[in-house]
Design an enzyme around this catalytic site. Sequence first.
Site, PDB file in Angstrom:
ATOM      1  N   MET A 132       8.331   4.992   5.309  1.00 58.93           N
ATOM      2  CA  MET A 132       8.478   3.585   4.927  1.00 58.93           C
ATOM      3  C   MET A 132       9.724   3.394   4.066  1.00 58.93           C
ATOM      4  SD  MET A 132       6.136   2.481   6.725  1.00 58.93           S
ATOM      5  CE  MET A 132       6.562   0.789   6.431  1.00 58.93           C
ATOM      6  N   GLU A 133      10.007   4.368   3.218  1.00 60.64           N
ATOM      7  CA  GLU A 133      11.213   4.307   2.398  1.00 60.64           C
ATOM      8  C   GLU A 133      12.464   4.365   3.265  1.00 60.64           C
ATOM      9  OE1 GLU A 133       7.926   5.522  -0.326  1.00 60.64           O
ATOM     10  OE2 GLU A 133       8.458   6.006   1.733  1.00 60.64           O
ATOM     11  N   ASP A 181      24.869  -9.914   5.170  1.00 61.55           N
ATOM     12  CA  ASP A 181      25.254 -10.754   4.034  1.00 61.55           C
ATOM     13  C   ASP A 181      26.752 -10.651   3.740  1.00 61.55           C
ATOM     14  OD1 ASP A 181      24.691 -12.435   1.644  1.00 61.55           O
ATOM     15  OD2 ASP A 181      25.367 -10.614   0.603  1.00 61.55           O
ATOM     16  N   MET A 214       0.808  -1.221   0.000  1.00 61.34           N
ATOM     17  CA  MET A 214       0.000   0.000   0.000  1.00 61.34           C
ATOM     18  C   MET A 214       0.844   1.275   0.000  1.00 61.34           C
ATOM     19  SD  MET A 214      -2.776  -1.397  -0.279  1.00 61.34           S
ATOM     20  CE  MET A 214      -3.257  -3.105  -0.083  1.00 61.34           C
ATOM     21  N   CYS A 215       2.124   1.135  -0.269  1.00 62.68           N
ATOM     22  CA  CYS A 215       3.036   2.273  -0.311  1.00 62.68           C
ATOM     23  C   CYS A 215       2.950   2.921  -1.698  1.00 62.68           C
ATOM     24  CB  CYS A 215       4.455   1.768  -0.039  1.00 62.68           C
ATOM     25  SG  CYS A 215       5.540   2.993   0.624  1.00 62.68           S
ATOM     26  N   HIS A 216       2.743   4.227  -1.728  1.00 64.16           N
ATOM     27  CA  HIS A 216       2.624   4.941  -2.999  1.00 64.16           C
ATOM     28  C   HIS A 216       3.980   5.086  -3.681  1.00 64.16           C
ATOM     29  CE1 HIS A 216      -1.022   6.215  -0.876  1.00 64.16           C
ATOM     30  NE2 HIS A 216      -1.544   6.352  -2.079  1.00 64.16           N
TER      31      HIS A 216
END
Length: 158
Positions: free
Chosen positions: A114-115, A129, A78-80
């Site tokens: 969110m980014e 990693d 739901m992230c634009h």
Amino acid sequence: MIFVEKSFTHIEADRARMVDISEKNNVLRMARAAGEIVLSAETMEKIRTGTVEKGNVFATARVAAVLAVKKTPETIPMCHQIPITGIDVDLEIGKDSVSAVVEVRTVGKTGVEMEALTGVSVALLTVWDMVKSAEKDETGNYPHTLIRNIRVLEKLKG
């Protein structure tokens, strides 16, 4: 104590949906997120001395964070998709951990927290990693490696 019922903007009649931001104005927005990865003393020394087998840990983690920020809407449903106007990635080596801070900027209709969180998460996963061969124990597990404290430090609008 008074409880106020909050409604979720992304759920309507039990169905997830992307919120319509068409009517919102484009404004300058910024979010800064942080987190850290705890590593063994031996691994920390390899990072400090630049002797990690896979190469430059910080350079790789910075590039990974930038790519992750730009791909956030592909992994968070739901992230634009919004134009990213700037990304800063800072990595610092501490006594027993590496910390990451990612700042994201846009001129858009919705925030970029969110980014920023995605950038931090992927930066720390990339560090893991890059050093996983040094962090594994004799059974191939990671008993001491830990990503923690991922959070939004700051969010600005306007």
